[in-house]
Motif scaffolding. Structure first.
Motif, short mmCIF file in Angstrom:
data_model
loop_
_atom_site.label_atom_id
_atom_site.label_comp_id
_atom_site.label_asym_id
_atom_site.label_seq_id
_atom_site.Cartn_x
_atom_site.Cartn_y
_atom_site.Cartn_z
N THR A 432 -8.77 40.68 -26.58
CA THR A 432 -9.61 40.25 -27.69
C THR A 432 -8.87 40.45 -29.02
N GLN A 433 -9.49 39.99 -30.11
CA GLN A 433 -8.91 40.17 -31.43
C GLN A 433 -8.75 41.66 -31.77
N GLN A 434 -9.54 42.51 -31.14
CA GLN A 434 -9.45 43.96 -31.37
C GLN A 434 -8.45 44.63 -30.43
N GLY A 435 -7.77 43.83 -29.59
CA GLY A 435 -6.77 44.37 -28.68
C GLY A 435 -7.32 44.92 -27.40
N ARG A 436 -8.59 44.62 -27.07
CA ARG A 436 -9.20 45.17 -25.85
C ARG A 436 -9.04 44.17 -24.70
N PRO A 437 -8.55 44.61 -23.53
CA PRO A 437 -8.38 43.68 -22.41
C PRO A 437 -9.71 43.39 -21.73
N ILE A 438 -9.92 42.14 -21.36
CA ILE A 438 -11.10 41.73 -20.59
C ILE A 438 -10.65 40.87 -19.44
N ARG A 439 -11.37 40.94 -18.34
CA ARG A 439 -11.06 40.12 -17.17
C ARG A 439 -11.58 38.70 -17.39
N VAL A 440 -10.80 37.74 -16.92
CA VAL A 440 -11.18 36.33 -17.06
C VAL A 440 -11.63 35.83 -15.69
N GLY A 441 -12.86 35.44 -15.59
CA GLY A 441 -13.32 34.77 -14.37
C GLY A 441 -13.97 35.67 -13.35
N GLN A 442 -13.97 36.99 -13.53
CA GLN A 442 -14.62 37.89 -12.57
C GLN A 442 -15.42 38.94 -13.32
#
Length: 442
Positions: A432-442
């Motif tokens: 994200t813009q804040q540098g936090r990783p998020i999973r895509v699609g699950q």
């Protein structure tokens, strides 16, 4: 103070959507009592329908789970609820609390079991070393002879298919199941899998798959003449496997490995988890595989974005990627702030080109795309940096996930990790813009 997991990481452990929904109802402090957290172990008592609360515990380094409920799902809703409560920073979970006897006994039993497994592995390795090398060589020679005969038959079948023409693919599809069975008999499971996949390959990609399979069968026929790294790749693709103990006994790579992402796939037989890592010092990419029975999430779970200092042993090959996890040096720690360094679309294409030049049967290669914007065009979703673009592989993630990714981007560049291949880019993780990783699609 130990690092708490993100909510996204906890949710990724669920064996199915029903468990997620049930765990959500247990993620508040209401049903919990006696909850504590100390030196990588989390525990708590969850009120159920009976008079005795369920005992739930998690060893975070594994992770490993325990619950006194009768559920066959693993982790169960109580463990997931406890993890969600903990990841949210609930004050009801006492940090540094003394472990109850039932938790201490469980942790000790796991340590004892680990020592027993290590001892069995040592005994097995010693027995293998003392085994008759001549008998082992004869067994290997017999298998290689069967594989050679199977590869020759496969090349003839492929040549016959080309001579007949590929237009009537539906009529020929059933025959490939028979061919796959023949390859299993020849002890070449890799050839069997690729032959079976021919029955489901779209017409437009059929000739390319014929060519790649013909190339693999032919490469096996002259495997002794190939360079050692390419020969190892061919052996792996044909179906020869490397023993984990032997890999760990050989050269290993110690590094601080950043977790770039993970993805689960499931069928009726097992759940497969793929975890991608990148070494902070070496820059090497690695892929770990973990497996679980139906209804069970694989035990190995490393939080995306965090860093684990450990030794990895890589499977041999022209382009080593798959690895096994060796000794760890501490629990996963918080990774560097912000997203990892990434490539442009042109750089990602070049990285895949280098990889497939070394291993022509490689379908994709892990890459980090830096500063790209997801856009929807006439030909589908693309990721662009203004100078070049790469198509998102169709079917790699649900359409709704791509719209959520566009919302996260909000028209601004984002960093993405995924697999780049001839069919496009399959996103796995976004920052994200804040540098936090998020999973895509699950």
């Amino acid at each position: 103070m130990e690092e708490r997991w993100s909510t996204e990481h906890v949710l990724s452990l669920a064996p199915d959507p029903a468990s997620l929904k049930a765990a959500g109802k247990l993620s508040g402090p209401g049903p919990w009592s006696g909850a504590g957290w100390e030196q990588g172990v989390l525990w708590g008592l969850c009120k159920g329908s009976g008079s005795t609360p369920y005992r739930a515990a998690v060893e975070l380094a594994g992770p490993a789970y325990k619950c006194s409920c009768p559920s066959r799902k693993f982790p169960c809703k109580h463990v997931l609820g406890l993890l969600l409560l903990w990841s949210g920073g609930a004050a009801e979970i006492t940090e540094g609390a003394e472990r109850p006897d039932w938790v201490a006994e469980w942790v000790k039993s796991r340590q004892d079991a680990s020592e027993q497994r290590a001892e069995k592995a040592r005994v097995k390795a010693e027995a293998k070393a003392e085994a008759d090398p001549a008998a082992a060589r004869r067994r290997a020679e017999r298998r290689e002879a069967r594989v050679t005969a199977g590869a020759q038959e496969l090349r003839l079948r492929l040549a016959d298919g080309v001579r007949r023409g590929l237009a009537d693919h539906a009529a020929a599809a059933a025959g490939w199941e028979e061919v796959a069975a023949r390859m299993v008999d020849a002890q070449a499971p890799g050839l069997a899998t690729r032959a079976r996949e021919l029955a489901h390959t779209p017409q437009q990609g059929l000739l390319a798959e014929y060519a790649l399979l013909h190339l693999l069968a032919g490469a096996w026929g002259r495997v002794e003449e190939l360079p050692a790294e390419l020969a190892a790749t061919v052996r792996t693709r044909v179906g020869f496997t490397a023993d984990t103990a032997e890999l760990l006994a050989g050269p290993t790579v110690r590094d601080r490995w950043q977790v770039l992402g993970s993805r689960d796939t499931a069928d009726e037989r097992l759940t497969t988890r793929r975890l991608w890592l990148r070494g902070a010092k070496t820059g090497r990419l690695a892929l770990l595989l973990a497996f679980g029975r139906p209804g069970q999430a694989p035990e190995l779970a490393l939080p995306t974005g965090q860093v684990l200092e450990a030794e990895l042993a890589f499977h041999p090959g022209a382009r080593p990627l798959r690895a096994v996890l060796g000794p760890r040096y501490g629990a996963p720690e918080a990774g560097p702030a912000g997203p990892p360094a990434g490539l442009s679309p042109a750089g990602a294409a070049a990285a895949y080109g280098e990889a497939v030049a070394a291993d022509p049967w490689l379908e994709s290669w892990p890459v980090v795309l830096g500063e790209v914007v997801p856009v929807l065009g006439p030909e589908g979703w693309q990721l662009t940096d203004g100078r070049g673009a790469v198509a998102v592989r169709r079917g790699s993630v649900p359409e709704a996930a791509l719209w959520r990714l566009a919302a996260v981007s909000a028209g601004h560049p984002v960093t993405l990790f995924g697999e780049y291949g001839h069919a496009g880019f399959a996103p796995v993780t976004a920052w994200t813009q804040q540098g936090r990783p998020i999973r895509v699609g699950q």
